[in-house]
Enzyme design. Structure first.
Site, PDB file in Angstrom:
ATOM      1  N   GLU A 121       0.744 -65.479 -67.167  1.00  0.00           N
ATOM      2  CA  GLU A 121       0.326 -66.544 -66.251  1.00  0.00           C
ATOM      3  C   GLU A 121       1.288 -67.732 -66.331  1.00  0.00           C
ATOM      4  O   GLU A 121       1.871 -68.009 -67.384  1.00  0.00           O
ATOM      5  CB  GLU A 121      -1.072 -67.050 -66.616  1.00  0.00           C
ATOM      6  N   HIS A 259      -5.163 -68.805 -75.137  1.00  0.00           N
ATOM      7  CA  HIS A 259      -5.180 -70.052 -74.369  1.00  0.00           C
ATOM      8  C   HIS A 259      -6.567 -70.315 -73.800  1.00  0.00           C
ATOM      9  O   HIS A 259      -7.421 -69.431 -73.736  1.00  0.00           O
ATOM     10  CB  HIS A 259      -4.152 -70.010 -73.230  1.00  0.00           C
ATOM     11  N   ARG A 278     -11.596 -61.945 -74.491  1.00  0.00           N
ATOM     12  CA  ARG A 278     -12.085 -63.289 -74.803  1.00  0.00           C
ATOM     13  C   ARG A 278     -12.341 -63.460 -76.299  1.00  0.00           C
ATOM     14  O   ARG A 278     -12.679 -62.500 -76.987  1.00  0.00           O
ATOM     15  CB  ARG A 278     -13.363 -63.583 -74.015  1.00  0.00           C
TER      16      ARG A 278
END
Length: 394
Positions: A121, A259, A278
């Site tokens: 990303e 992040h 996660r």
């Protein structure tokens, strides 16, 4: 082929109710508006307004045997997102096949791998500030910060507070950077003393608020404790960089990077994947063993990425993957016309003013377009962001 496209913001609970509407000049829905997706992702493909008969970009590209390698988003976070990391292509392929073989449905909330793709990303800040947790710090830096906080509390001569803010068990584990994977797993697993240490970190952050010893890391602890009280991710955040971006600055988050976007408005460009592992700050599924398998648990510098100047007022952010790049055209920079090497299909979004694409399609503030020409010409005084990319080779 030049298509005018649009979409409706996605109403995730962490989204701002006003930021996207204020940026694009639209009417707020009254609900959280977290992300505006511009691409062919099946979760929310952009609608085609002009230029083709198909209802959306996914249908249009599928009919021609094509699929975008990237997804362009406007992201507006009013609350912290989950701590997360994303797999490499090899990890994604293996995980996708493994979960298919196990018969786990694609819509099962415990499923980790929704496709065979990686998900690096890039985030480009629009708000001042845009705040993110991104990557692990050196344990020397963590140790120094915890020690400074302890000294500040000791100097306050409050024995009860000193006891209630004791982070000694964490300090004892910060032996060397090679210990990071074990420390991360200890925290995420909610191991021995973690609940007490989360509470101690929360009290420490509250005590330091507004003092000379306060830092961005302790501000993050306060923010996370407000939204996710008691979550082990609060303690994990102290091992990470709290990065404060100003408008025009960007982060690049490769696969394996842990992040959590905290607060602010930004443009995000990413590989078009749904694979998320996660690690906390979420009510969603957390698979600790799989997260640890994809996590790059090594200290890194703040993962900022600098642009290359393409022309005066035109900058391109090019990460180390072919899936996407982001070009930013400042207001007025394309007044005399700019032609970009597209390097693949493009999606352009006008953030302010107006701009004309390929000499024919005018974009006003908040409007977007898809183009698959080899070169893209832009003329006008508007501020425009342009995403482009190619599929990685097998």
């Amino acid at each position: 082929m030049l298509l005018r496209i649009e979409n409706t913001p996605r109403s995730y609970a962490w989204g701002s109710t006003t930021a996207i509407a204020e940026l694009l000049g639209t009417t707020p829905s009254g609900e959280p508006e977290a992300e505006l997706w511009l691409g062919d992702h099946p979760g929310a493909p952009a609608r085609i307004v002009e230029g083709a008969e198909e209802p959306d970009l996914a249908a249009h590209l599928q009919a021609r045997g094509h699929k975008l390698s990237f997804l362009l988003k406007v992201l507006a976070a009013a609350e912290p997102l989950s701590l997360q990391a994303h797999p490499t292509i090899a990890q994604a392929r293996a995980g996708f096949a493994r979960e298919n073989k196990a018969g786990i449905a694609l819509d099962d909330p415990t499923r980790n791998y929704k496709d065979e793709l990686h998900k690096p990303e890039l985030i480009y800040a629009l708000s001042d500030p845009f705040i993110a947790l991104a990557g692990f710090r050196s344990l020397d830096a963590v140790r120094a910060e915890l020690h400074s906080a302890h000294i500040a509390i000791v100097h306050g001569d409050d024995e009860e507070l000193e006891e209630r803010t004791d982070l000694g068990p964490v300090l004892n584990k910060l032996s060397s950077d090679s210990a990071l994977p074990d420390i991360v797993r200890w925290i995420i697993d909610g191991g021995e003393h973690i609940a007490e240490l989360v509470a101690a970190a929360t009290r420490t952050a509250a005590h330091l608020d507004g003092t000379a010893d306060d830092t961005q890391s302790w501000a993050t602890v306060r923010r996370l404790a407000h939204h996710y009280p008691g979550d082990p991710g609060i303690l994990l955040s102290l091992l990470m960089h709290t990065v404060v971006l100003r408008p025009g600055e960007a982060l690049y988050l490769p696969t394996g990077n842990i992040h959590s976007y905290q607060r602010g408005l930004a443009i995000e460009v990413m590989a078009s994947s749904d694979n998320v592992l996660r690690g906390g700050l979420t009510p969603k599924h957390v698979d600790v063993p799989e997260l640890m398998a994809v996590l790059d648990a090594r200290p890194v510098p703040e993962p900022r990425i600098d642009p290359v100047d393409v022309a005066p007022g035109v900058r391109r952010f090019t990460p180390d993957v072919v899936d996407f790049a982001l070009t930013v055209i400042d207001s007025g920079a394309a007044a005399g016309g700019v032609t970009l090497d597209a390097r693949g299909p493009t999606i352009a979004l006008c953030l302010e003013g107006s701009a004309t694409l390929q000499g024919s399609l005018v974009l006003e503030r908040g409007q977007a377009a898809y183009c698959d020409d080899a070169a893209l010409s832009i003329q006008g005084t508007g501020r425009v962001v342009i995403a482009t990319g190619q599929h990685p080779r097998a």
